[in-house]
Write a protein that holds these residues in place. Structure first.
Motif, PDB file in Angstrom:
ATOM      1  N   ARG A 159      24.830  -6.181   6.293  1.00  0.00           N
ATOM      2  CA  ARG A 159      24.657  -6.156   4.864  1.00  0.00           C
ATOM      3  C   ARG A 159      23.350  -6.336   4.401  1.00  0.00           C
ATOM      4  NH1 ARG A 159      28.193  -5.909   0.059  1.00  0.00           N
ATOM      5  NH2 ARG A 159      29.458  -5.026   1.799  1.00  0.00           N
ATOM      6  N   LEU A 160      22.512  -7.135   4.871  1.00  0.00           N
ATOM      7  CA  LEU A 160      21.120  -7.141   4.601  1.00  0.00           C
ATOM      8  C   LEU A 160      20.274  -6.127   4.899  1.00  0.00           C
ATOM      9  CD1 LEU A 160      18.781  -8.602   3.750  1.00  0.00           C
ATOM     10  CD2 LEU A 160      18.269  -9.635   5.838  1.00  0.00           C
ATOM     11  N   HIS A 161      20.546  -5.154   5.799  1.00  0.00           N
ATOM     12  CA  HIS A 161      19.913  -3.878   6.050  1.00  0.00           C
ATOM     13  C   HIS A 161      20.402  -2.864   5.281  1.00  0.00           C
ATOM     14  CE1 HIS A 161      18.929   0.069   8.190  1.00  0.00           C
ATOM     15  NE2 HIS A 161      17.546  -0.676   8.252  1.00  0.00           N
ATOM     16  N   ASN A 162      21.611  -2.816   4.998  1.00  0.00           N
ATOM     17  CA  ASN A 162      22.300  -1.929   4.004  1.00  0.00           C
ATOM     18  C   ASN A 162      21.688  -1.957   2.512  1.00  0.00           C
ATOM     19  OD1 ASN A 162      24.001  -0.342   5.689  1.00  0.00           O
ATOM     20  ND2 ASN A 162      25.616  -1.766   5.468  1.00  0.00           N
ATOM     21  N   MET A 163      21.542  -3.290   2.125  1.00  0.00           N
ATOM     22  CA  MET A 163      20.831  -3.530   0.982  1.00  0.00           C
ATOM     23  C   MET A 163      19.365  -3.165   0.820  1.00  0.00           C
ATOM     24  SD  MET A 163      22.947  -4.950  -1.134  1.00  0.00           S
ATOM     25  CE  MET A 163      21.856  -5.492  -2.558  1.00  0.00           C
ATOM     26  N   ARG A 164      18.827  -3.361   2.107  1.00  0.00           N
ATOM     27  CA  ARG A 164      17.093  -3.033   2.054  1.00  0.00           C
ATOM     28  C   ARG A 164      17.064  -1.359   1.809  1.00  0.00           C
ATOM     29  NH1 ARG A 164      15.169  -6.288   7.424  1.00  0.00           N
ATOM     30  NH2 ARG A 164      14.939  -8.493   6.220  1.00  0.00           N
ATOM     31  N   LEU A 166      19.271   0.449   0.077  1.00  0.00           N
ATOM     32  CA  LEU A 166      20.332   0.957  -0.829  1.00  0.00           C
ATOM     33  C   LEU A 166      19.680   2.007  -1.934  1.00  0.00           C
ATOM     34  CD1 LEU A 166      23.131  -0.116  -1.560  1.00  0.00           C
ATOM     35  CD2 LEU A 166      22.174  -1.662  -3.179  1.00  0.00           C
ATOM     36  N   GLN A 167      18.368   2.262  -1.773  1.00  0.00           N
ATOM     37  CA  GLN A 167      18.081   3.301  -2.688  1.00  0.00           C
ATOM     38  C   GLN A 167      18.374   4.530  -2.459  1.00  0.00           C
ATOM     39  OE1 GLN A 167      16.244   1.607  -0.629  1.00  0.00           O
ATOM     40  NE2 GLN A 167      14.767   2.925   0.493  1.00  0.00           N
ATOM     41  N   HIS A 168      19.070   4.990  -1.547  1.00  0.00           N
ATOM     42  CA  HIS A 168      19.331   6.300  -1.294  1.00  0.00           C
ATOM     43  C   HIS A 168      20.934   6.770  -1.651  1.00  0.00           C
ATOM     44  CE1 HIS A 168      15.812   6.578   1.158  1.00  0.00           C
ATOM     45  NE2 HIS A 168      16.187   5.511   1.927  1.00  0.00           N
ATOM     46  N   LEU A 169      21.784   5.596  -2.214  1.00  0.00           N
ATOM     47  CA  LEU A 169      23.030   5.864  -2.532  1.00  0.00           C
ATOM     48  C   LEU A 169      22.983   5.977  -4.165  1.00  0.00           C
ATOM     49  CD1 LEU A 169      24.761   3.049  -0.786  1.00  0.00           C
ATOM     50  CD2 LEU A 169      24.398   5.436   0.070  1.00  0.00           C
ATOM     51  N   SER A 170      24.123   6.668  -4.654  1.00  0.00           N
ATOM     52  CA  SER A 170      24.052   6.803  -6.040  1.00  0.00           C
ATOM     53  C   SER A 170      24.128   5.576  -6.792  1.00  0.00           C
ATOM     54  CB  SER A 170      25.385   7.555  -6.237  1.00  0.00           C
ATOM     55  OG  SER A 170      26.530   6.757  -6.173  1.00  0.00           O
ATOM     56  N   LEU A 171      23.770   5.777  -8.001  1.00  0.00           N
ATOM     57  CA  LEU A 171      23.587   4.427  -8.871  1.00  0.00           C
ATOM     58  C   LEU A 171      24.952   3.653  -9.011  1.00  0.00           C
ATOM     59  CD1 LEU A 171      22.080   2.693 -10.936  1.00  0.00           C
ATOM     60  CD2 LEU A 171      22.864   4.095 -12.840  1.00  0.00           C
ATOM     61  N   GLU A 172      25.892   4.382  -9.038  1.00  0.00           N
ATOM     62  CA  GLU A 172      27.421   3.553  -9.212  1.00  0.00           C
ATOM     63  C   GLU A 172      27.723   2.746  -8.021  1.00  0.00           C
ATOM     64  OE1 GLU A 172      32.154   4.747  -9.646  1.00  0.00           O
ATOM     65  OE2 GLU A 172      30.587   6.257  -9.510  1.00  0.00           O
ATOM     66  N   LYS A 173      27.294   3.543  -6.638  1.00  0.00           N
ATOM     67  CA  LYS A 173      27.370   2.680  -5.292  1.00  0.00           C
ATOM     68  C   LYS A 173      26.435   1.532  -5.260  1.00  0.00           C
ATOM     69  CE  LYS A 173      29.935   6.372  -2.672  1.00  0.00           C
ATOM     70  NZ  LYS A 173      29.869   6.930  -1.359  1.00  0.00           N
ATOM     71  N   GLN A 174      25.398   1.878  -5.661  1.00  0.00           N
ATOM     72  CA  GLN A 174      24.276   0.839  -5.700  1.00  0.00           C
ATOM     73  C   GLN A 174      24.900  -0.644  -6.310  1.00  0.00           C
ATOM     74  OE1 GLN A 174      20.882   2.309  -7.393  1.00  0.00           O
ATOM     75  NE2 GLN A 174      20.194   3.540  -5.605  1.00  0.00           N
ATOM     76  N   GLN A 175      25.366  -0.272  -7.515  1.00  0.00           N
ATOM     77  CA  GLN A 175      25.825  -1.307  -8.364  1.00  0.00           C
ATOM     78  C   GLN A 175      27.006  -2.272  -7.687  1.00  0.00           C
ATOM     79  OE1 GLN A 175      25.962  -0.194 -12.488  1.00  0.00           O
ATOM     80  NE2 GLN A 175      23.616  -0.531 -12.648  1.00  0.00           N
ATOM     81  N   ILE A 177      27.924  -2.230  -4.657  1.00  0.00           N
ATOM     82  CA  ILE A 177      27.706  -2.921  -3.291  1.00  0.00           C
ATOM     83  C   ILE A 177      26.719  -4.243  -3.653  1.00  0.00           C
ATOM     84  CG2 ILE A 177      26.026  -2.669  -1.175  1.00  0.00           C
ATOM     85  CD1 ILE A 177      27.038   0.206  -1.169  1.00  0.00           C
ATOM     86  N   ALA A 178      25.858  -4.062  -4.802  1.00  0.00           N
ATOM     87  CA  ALA A 178      25.004  -5.125  -5.255  1.00  0.00           C
ATOM     88  C   ALA A 178      25.758  -6.260  -5.655  1.00  0.00           C
ATOM     89  CB  ALA A 178      23.927  -4.462  -6.006  1.00  0.00           C
ATOM     90  N   LYS A 182      26.080 -10.186  -4.188  1.00  0.00           N
ATOM     91  CA  LYS A 182      25.740 -11.167  -5.087  1.00  0.00           C
ATOM     92  C   LYS A 182      26.789 -12.039  -4.959  1.00  0.00           C
ATOM     93  CE  LYS A 182      24.891 -12.644  -9.874  1.00  0.00           C
ATOM     94  NZ  LYS A 182      25.026 -12.225 -11.263  1.00  0.00           N
ATOM     95  N   GLU A 183      28.219 -11.577  -5.297  1.00  0.00           N
ATOM     96  CA  GLU A 183      29.378 -12.407  -5.519  1.00  0.00           C
ATOM     97  C   GLU A 183      29.891 -12.804  -4.206  1.00  0.00           C
ATOM     98  OE1 GLU A 183      31.870 -10.483  -8.045  1.00  0.00           O
ATOM     99  OE2 GLU A 183      30.864 -10.876  -9.861  1.00  0.00           O
ATOM    100  N   ILE A 184      29.871 -12.385  -3.097  1.00  0.00           N
ATOM    101  CA  ILE A 184      30.501 -12.615  -1.986  1.00  0.00           C
ATOM    102  C   ILE A 184      29.361 -13.030  -0.873  1.00  0.00           C
ATOM    103  CG2 ILE A 184      32.105 -12.047  -0.144  1.00  0.00           C
ATOM    104  CD1 ILE A 184      33.304 -12.328  -2.566  1.00  0.00           C
TER     105      ILE A 184
END
Length: 754
Positions: A159-164, A166-175, A177-178, A182-184
């Protein structure tokens, strides 16, 4: 993921990091000092993953192998063993390629297979909603964690590397996943004590969820950096001189900048502006042993004036994630507050690496597999999650409870004997009682907090001494569900209610089954071996347990009847104890030839074109249920009944008309049909809203609704809804019944009385 292919020249652009190059070099040289079995496993996993992923790219356009290599590198930095690092390379191969878990085990061993399986998503399974898929993913992950806690460390690195990136995904997916991060996942890293992962996951989530606030915080921090670093340097030198003078060995003393999300949280909680937050950086002091932690604390307090109420001793009373440190806030240079943390090197390693410190810094050899044992206090929170996750069948409620209970906002209270109990913030004496034992909670009569009688709904505070007073005649109240905060307490209260009303539930279950199958021969059927087999297939020991489950809505009548039909089909006949007439009239499927009409006919019922007809109120048939027309005697035309409706058993054959459903009208839109439902629910704030929310998720229109409440009793809710067919109705009923607050749900007809 992006499965587009890449050219050979693009493949060659990938260069393994230095640590991996060193592993590959050592593996190719039998005489190299690092040519070991562990190194061989790591290299084989990399080469296998490289071959499988070499034609795949990420959304960024870079070779996909970059991701598993980065995950493996993070696990290596955390001190992971060869099995963990291998799992880092292989964590996506089962989901994204044709490789099976069995092949993973045959090539790399059982440990690697278990780690990969624990991280793999349920991508090959179908679910009715994203929430159900997400809930099932987490259920599987926590079960895998119970077998080997390393599973979640692999998942956190993924998950950490995916978050690093994350800018390459759509805005909807970014939010999306983020938010999940944050919650889990950030709270999970916190629960495991892996501070370095928790802080970065929180900051990255903050970046995508609140980008403007994130940029503002970055600018504020950059503007104050020079002054802050100069001030910390002066304080550091001053303390270093004084500590060395009295002979305290300093392993490390350095400034500790707080992460952006931590500062932002403090601003929100304290309702302050950035220039009003002084402790945006602190000082971390690492000494040799526990005794010197307290000696160093005395020097800090002697050098700077301590701020009252800002001292915390996490060495004497560690956090539930094993975090230990002394925290104090003092008035530093220029009158500015300064937070100082004092700990040993071992405590610091645990604070940074958490559970990973167990294998990263241990000196003994052997397997690094970490299982959750019943006596291991540091995993109490995980055992509690496993205890109640099976009780929460509703996916949304499970996700909500998971999110609420992962955040480390615990309160530490004591039994009269001095034992520490860790509860969620806001927990009450009732939560405390159920934390000790189910029977203590079920028979709680009162509670004393710090020696004084207390109401049962008071919120406990850190350090409270709680004594539970019990009585054999006391029992849970449904009102408790309005103030208990732990899932364990809520589930135990509900379970008690279901058990205590067992006779009512059994009678209700019998009534529902009688309505479905008819009264004749039902008693013999309930005593038959076939019905006992049905109970066992539905995971109940006795038929009575099955009837009770029917009564309080844990299982549907259609499920029971379907199981019975399966058994009848397998055995070709029901046991002699059951009624033969029941077998032929109720369990065999009725087949009647229907009149054909052109597709797109405006009539929803095929076989009554041009005739006056209506749906019978006694059974309210809907598409998906076999129907039959009955010519009425009162000039109301043809009544459409369910073929299993008891009211048509005595109807003469010449009044019966074969009919069937036409589910599409002339405009291509599906018809909807009214269905009345009645349910018995626990009377809590928001339960009606939750039910309507699930109906909305199913695109169900509510025509009418009614609620009746009585003090201390379950609420009665009636709903008139519109459905397209029987399948949609069953799905809707299942969604609502899986809510733990719903004690019973049944389909009504015009003959029913509430």
């Amino acid at each position: 993921m992006n499965t587009s292919t890449i050219s050979d020249s693009e493949q060659n652009t990938f260069q393994p990091p230095q640590w991996l190059q060193a592993c590959l070099l050592a593996n190719g040289d039998p005489n190299h000092q690092y040519h070991t079995e562990d190194n061989r496993l790591i290299c084989q996993a990399y080469e296998f993953a490289y071959e499988l992923h070499k034609q795949q790219t990420r959304k960024s356009g870079e070779p996909y192998i970059v991701h598993p290599v980065a995950v493996a590198g993070l696990l290596r930095d955390l001190g992971g063993d060869s099995a963990m690092i291998a799992a880092g390379f292989l964590h996506d191969v089962v989901e994204d390629t044709e490789v099976s878990l069995e092949e993973i085990e045959s090539r790399f061993g059982e440990q690697v297979r278990q780690l990969v399986e624990g991280v793999t998503k349920l991508s090959k399974f179908e679910f009715s909603s994203k929430t159900e898929r997400q809930a099932e993913n987490f259920r599987r992950m926590f079960l895998a964690m119970a077998k080997d806690i390393r599973v979640i460390v692999v998942k956190l690195a993924d998950r950490l590397h995916n978050m690093r990136t994350l800018q390459h995904l759509s805005l909807e997916k970014q939010q999306a996943i983020a938010l999940e991060t944050k919650e889990i996942f950030a709270p999970l890293a916190n629960r495991l004590g892996i501070g370095r992962l928790k802080w970065e996951l929180e900051d990255l989530s903050f970046k995508y969820l609140e980008p403007e606030a994130y940029r503002t915080m970055q600018n504020h921090i950059a503007e104050k950096r020079t002054d802050r670093e100069a001030r910390i340097e002066k304080v550091t030198q001053l303390l270093k001189d004084r500590l060395q003078t009295i002979g305290i060995k300093i392993i490390e003393i350095q400034g500790r900048p707080k992460h952006l999300y931590g500062i932002y949280q403090k601003m929100c909680l304290q309702q302050k502006q950035f220039n009003e937050i002084y402790d945006i950086a602190g000082l971390r002091l690492i000494v040799d042993n526990k005794e010197e932690c307290y000696r160093a604390l005395a020097i800090v307090h002697d050098t700077f004036r301590p701020i009252p109420g800002r001292f915390k001793d996490y060495i004497g009373l560690p956090k539930s994630n094993r975090y230990q440190s002394l925290h104090t806030s003092v008035v530093g240079l220029n009158g500015r507050p300064l937070e100082v943390q004092i700990r040993t090197l071992e405590m610091h390693q645990v604070a940074e690496y958490g559970i990973a410190a167990h294998w990263k810094y241990k000196e003994s050899g052997g397997s690094n597999q970490v299982q959750v044992s019943s006596g291991d206090e540091k995993f109490t929170w995980l055992r509690q999650l496993l205890e109640w996750q099976n009780d929460l069948k509703d996916a949304q409620e499970y996700i909500d409870s998971l999110r609420d209970n992962l955040f480390e906002d615990d309160v530490y209270v004591f039994t009269p004997q001095g034992d520490v109990m860790v509860l969620a913030r806001g927990a009450t004496p009732v939560d405390f009682a159920y934390r000790i034992h189910t029977e203590i909670g079920n028979h709680i009569k009162g509670a004393k907090v710090n020696g004084r009688w207390s109401v049962l709904d008071c919120s406990l505070e850190n350090g409270d001494i709680v004594e539970i007073i019990t009585s054999k005649n006391s029992h849970p109240s449904l009102d408790w569900l309005n103030f208990v905060v732990t899932p364990t307490a809520r589930n135990r209260i509900r379970q008690w209610y279901k058990r205590s009303h067992n006779e009512e539930n059994v009678a209700r279950g019998r009534e529902l089954l009688e309505r479905e199958l008819g009264k004749g021969g039902l008693e013999a059927l309930l005593k038959s071996p076939s019905m006992q087999s049905v109970a066992q297939r539905c995971n109940y020991q006795k038929v009575e347990d099955l009837l009770a489950a029917l009564g309080y809505g844990e299982i549907t009548v259609s499920n029971v009847v379907n199981r019975l039909r399966e058994i009848v089909k397998d055995q070709q006949s029901i046991s002699k104890e059951s009624n033969p007439e029941l077998t032929t009239t109720k369990l065999q499927e009725t087949t009647k030839k229907s009149t054909s009409v052109p597709v797109g006919s405006q009539y929803p019922i095929i076989g009554v074109e041009g005739l006056l007809y209506h749906l019978a109120g006694c059974c309210q048939p809907i598409p998906g249920e076999k129907i039959i027309g009955v010519v009425t005697r009162n000039a109301r035309g043809i009544a459409i009944h369910n073929q299993n409706c008891p009211n048509i058993e005595g109807v003469e054959g010449d009044r019966l008309i074969p009919v069937s459903w036409n589910t599409v009208n002339g405009n291509g839109r599906p018809h909807t049909y009214p269905v009345d439902l009645a349910m018995e629910v626990i009377d809590r704030v928001g339960v009606f809203k939750d039910i309507l929310s699930r109906l909305s998720d199913q695109n169900i229109n509510v025509r009418n609704a009614g609620v009746k409440t009585s003090w201390g009793k379950p609420a009665m809710i009636t709903l008139s809804i519109e459905v397209i067919n029987h399948r949609q109705l069953e799905s809707t009923i299942s969604q609502i019944k899986n809510m733990s607050d719903v004690l019973n749900l049944r389909r009504l007809n015009q003959l029913d009385e509430l």
